[in-house]
Design a protein around this motif. Structure first.
Motif, mmCIF file in Angstrom:
data_model
loop_
_atom_site.group_PDB
_atom_site.id
_atom_site.type_symbol
_atom_site.label_atom_id
_atom_site.label_comp_id
_atom_site.label_asym_id
_atom_site.label_seq_id
_atom_site.Cartn_x
_atom_site.Cartn_y
_atom_site.Cartn_z
ATOM 1 N N GLN A 87 0.822 -1.212 0.000
ATOM 2 C CA GLN A 87 0.000 0.000 0.000
ATOM 3 C C GLN A 87 0.858 1.265 0.000
ATOM 4 O O GLN A 87 0.331 2.372 0.115
ATOM 5 N N GLY A 88 2.181 1.102 -0.118
ATOM 6 C CA GLY A 88 3.070 2.250 -0.230
ATOM 7 C C GLY A 88 3.729 2.699 1.044
ATOM 8 O O GLY A 88 4.432 3.722 1.057
ATOM 9 N N PHE A 89 3.565 1.952 2.133
ATOM 10 C CA PHE A 89 4.136 2.339 3.418
ATOM 11 C C PHE A 89 5.401 1.533 3.726
ATOM 12 O O PHE A 89 5.521 0.365 3.330
ATOM 13 N N VAL A 90 6.321 2.149 4.434
ATOM 14 C CA VAL A 90 7.403 1.416 5.071
ATOM 15 C C VAL A 90 6.836 0.877 6.380
ATOM 16 O O VAL A 90 6.136 1.602 7.102
ATOM 17 N N ALA A 91 7.099 -0.379 6.696
ATOM 18 C CA ALA A 91 6.463 -0.977 7.869
ATOM 19 C C ALA A 91 7.432 -1.848 8.637
ATOM 20 O O ALA A 91 8.337 -2.454 8.057
ATOM 21 N N LEU A 92 7.229 -1.892 9.958
ATOM 22 C CA LEU A 92 7.975 -2.777 10.845
ATOM 23 C C LEU A 92 6.994 -3.454 11.780
ATOM 24 O O LEU A 92 5.982 -2.864 12.169
ATOM 25 N N LEU A 93 7.295 -4.683 12.145
ATOM 26 C CA LEU A 93 6.494 -5.416 13.118
ATOM 27 C C LEU A 93 7.435 -6.202 14.018
ATOM 28 O O LEU A 93 8.295 -6.931 13.534
ATOM 29 N N LEU A 94 7.264 -6.024 15.317
ATOM 30 C CA LEU A 94 8.090 -6.682 16.325
ATOM 31 C C LEU A 94 7.187 -7.453 17.273
ATOM 32 O O LEU A 94 6.019 -7.113 17.454
ATOM 33 N N SER A 95 7.737 -8.476 17.909
ATOM 34 C CA SER A 95 6.971 -9.227 18.899
ATOM 35 C C SER A 95 7.900 -9.806 19.950
ATOM 36 O O SER A 95 9.035 -10.190 19.632
ATOM 37 N N ASN A 96 7.422 -9.833 21.191
ATOM 38 C CA ASN A 96 8.143 -10.645 22.167
ATOM 39 C C ASN A 96 7.593 -12.068 22.095
ATOM 40 O O ASN A 96 6.712 -12.374 21.297
ATOM 41 N N ALA A 97 8.139 -12.952 22.874
ATOM 42 C CA ALA A 97 7.752 -14.364 22.819
ATOM 43 C C ALA A 97 8.087 -14.999 24.162
ATOM 44 O O ALA A 97 8.771 -14.392 25.000
ATOM 45 N N SER A 98 7.618 -16.214 24.352
ATOM 46 C CA SER A 98 7.899 -16.921 25.605
ATOM 47 C C SER A 98 9.399 -17.136 25.760
ATOM 48 O O SER A 98 10.151 -17.230 24.790
ATOM 49 N N ALA A 99 9.844 -17.211 27.002
ATOM 50 C CA ALA A 99 11.276 -17.244 27.319
ATOM 51 C C ALA A 99 11.914 -18.553 26.858
ATOM 52 O O ALA A 99 11.587 -19.630 27.359
ATOM 53 N N THR A 100 12.821 -18.441 25.902
ATOM 54 C CA THR A 100 13.593 -19.595 25.431
ATOM 55 C C THR A 100 15.070 -19.260 25.268
ATOM 56 O O THR A 100 15.868 -20.148 24.986
ATOM 57 N N MET A 101 15.426 -17.980 25.449
ATOM 58 C CA MET A 101 16.793 -17.534 25.233
ATOM 59 C C MET A 101 17.397 -17.020 26.538
ATOM 60 O O MET A 101 16.768 -16.226 27.249
ATOM 61 N N ALA A 102 18.598 -17.482 26.841
ATOM 62 C CA ALA A 102 19.313 -16.983 28.016
ATOM 63 C C ALA A 102 20.027 -15.683 27.658
ATOM 64 O O ALA A 102 20.447 -15.489 26.517
ATOM 65 N N PRO A 103 20.176 -14.770 28.618
ATOM 66 C CA PRO A 103 21.014 -13.604 28.354
ATOM 67 C C PRO A 103 22.441 -14.054 28.069
ATOM 68 O O PRO A 103 22.860 -15.118 28.535
ATOM 69 N N TRP A 104 23.159 -13.286 27.292
ATOM 70 C CA TRP A 104 24.507 -13.672 26.890
ATOM 71 C C TRP A 104 25.371 -13.920 28.127
ATOM 72 O O TRP A 104 25.459 -13.067 29.004
ATOM 73 N N GLY A 105 25.929 -15.102 28.203
ATOM 74 C CA GLY A 105 26.731 -15.473 29.358
ATOM 75 C C GLY A 105 25.950 -16.195 30.439
ATOM 76 O O GLY A 105 26.533 -16.655 31.416
ATOM 77 N N GLY A 106 24.621 -16.324 30.266
ATOM 78 C CA GLY A 106 23.789 -17.005 31.258
ATOM 79 C C GLY A 106 23.260 -18.322 30.725
ATOM 80 O O GLY A 106 23.576 -18.739 29.613
ATOM 81 N N ARG A 107 22.440 -18.991 31.524
ATOM 82 C CA ARG A 107 21.824 -20.242 31.075
ATOM 83 C C ARG A 107 20.351 -20.333 31.427
ATOM 84 O O ARG A 107 19.711 -21.344 31.123
ATOM 85 N N ASP A 108 19.790 -19.314 32.082
ATOM 86 C CA ASP A 108 18.361 -19.304 32.392
ATOM 87 C C ASP A 108 17.602 -18.598 31.271
ATOM 88 O O ASP A 108 17.934 -17.467 30.889
ATOM 89 N N ALA A 109 16.566 -19.228 30.760
ATOM 90 C CA ALA A 109 15.757 -18.629 29.693
ATOM 91 C C ALA A 109 14.967 -17.453 30.251
ATOM 92 O O ALA A 109 14.157 -17.607 31.170
#
Length: 360
Positions: free
Chosen positions: A145-167
């Motif tokens: 339709q002629g627009f620049v668009a972005l779409l973001l979403s969070n999600a359930s915890a599956t990723m640990a912070p860098w250097g950690g191991r807890d999702a």
């Protein structure tokens, strides 16, 4: 003792090709049987089949049984009461009332486009949604339709912070689309994880390894064992930079919407009856309020053409624009149909069985 009968792999064809229209009709019937209004069922089916057409099986009809189970137990509402709260400017918050995520995202992008027509920019944060599926069709719709668009979403915890191991964080996807003069929009759609949990589940069922760098096991050790990865955490794409990007998306979605952070979001596969509480952020930009629609579209085309004309590292592998492989797959799927793989057949059968059983 009778010999074991080997089971077909998830990508093995178990039947004839199915046309895109026939698959869409079948998925629409399943979603309508689970309680969606006919027009919502048709739209959701189109969005799920879009992923199948694009060759992104892990984000398409494979999720249908989980969606239907949640529609049947009420943790996803078949007929949600959307509430849009607008201020005087270009921002709004959409209360999705535990809607099916793809329908909430579609509504949010619709509202963002409407705001962009008025204000030049439209931003709609969404709270109390559910698993969104592929983000690409929503931003592609805006770009067409002629627009620049972005779409973001969070999600359930599956990723640990860098250097950690807890999702703590999710795979937190982002998508963007840009109108392109004389060609398809440039489309970017990616998760912030190195690999998809859906693909890991497929690998675990098939007893196949996953690539290096995709996941850690429960003890925080790198693993290629898909089952161990599902008990552990996914790795961010690009190491610490991907972790930071995932955190940025988390905050843009859940904080602006007043929604739940990833570590409080329930995954679509959970059967505890709790709402998912996913948050999204839809953004639309009107190029006419910036350099102008023609200027922006021509700029996008010039960059895309320059990239595609550049010398490839491998002469047999031309340089591609993001989204071009999926677009070519959609063209082929629309022309030739889709393979009825074991995974697709099983997903359809499981969803139809749940509909037949009715509310839990």
């Amino acid at each position: 003792m009778a010999s074991a009968v080997s089971q077909p792999s998830e990508t093995e064809r178990v039947g004839d090709l199915i046309t895109v229209d026939d698959l869409t009709v079948r998925v629409t019937a399943i979603l309508a049987g689970a309680g969606l209004q006919p027009e919502d069922a048709a739209l959701a089916a189109d969005l799920l089949v879009f992923a199948q057409r694009s060759g992104i099986d892990s984000h398409g009809v494979m999720h249908l049984p989980a969606y239907v189970r949640r529609l049947c137990d009420g943790s996803i509402k078949a007929r949600p009461a959307f509430v849009l709260k607008r201020g005087a400017g270009a921002a709004a918050v959409l209360g999705a009332d535990d809607a099916l995520g793809c329908l909430a995202a579609w509504r949010a992008m619709h509202e963002a486009i409407a705001l962009a027509r008025e204000q030049g920019v439209g931003m709609v944060a969404v709270r109390r949604s559910s698993h969104m599926g592929a983000a690409a069709p929503h931003v592609l719709r805006a770009a067409e339709q002629g627009f620049v668009a972005l779409l973001l979403s969070n999600a359930s915890a599956t990723m640990a912070p860098w250097g950690g191991r807890d999702a703590i964080l999710g795979t937190n996807p982002l998508a963007a689309a840009f109108p392109r003069a004389g060609g398809r929009p440039v489309l970017i759609d990616m998760a912030t994880s190195a690999g998809s949990r859906a693909v890991m589940r497929q690998a675990a069922r098939a007893g196949e390894p996953i690539p290096d760098g995709w996941a850690l096991d429960a003890a925080g050790r790198p693993t290629r064992d898909a089952a161990a990865a599902l008990d552990g955490t996914v790795q961010p794409v690009g190491g610490a930079k991907g972790y930071a990007l995932s955190m940025m998306i988390e905050l843009l979605c859940s904080a602006l919407a007043g929604g739940a952070p990833g570590f409080e979001v329930h995954p679509p596969q959970a059967s505890d009856g709790a709402p998912c509480q996913v948050s999204h952020l839809a953004i639309a930009l009107d190029p006419d309020r910036f350099a102008g629609s023609d200027s922006v579209a021509n700029h996008v085309a010039a960059l895309a053409d320059h990239i595609q004309a550049s010398a490839p590292a491998d002469p047999d592998q031309p340089v591609r624009i993001p989204g071009s492989r999926a677009a070519a797959h959609r063209e082929a799927s629309d022309r030739d149909g889709l393979a009825m793989t074991s995974a697709l057949a099983n997903a359809l059968h499981a969803a139809e069985t749940l509909v037949d059983k009715g509310p839990s």
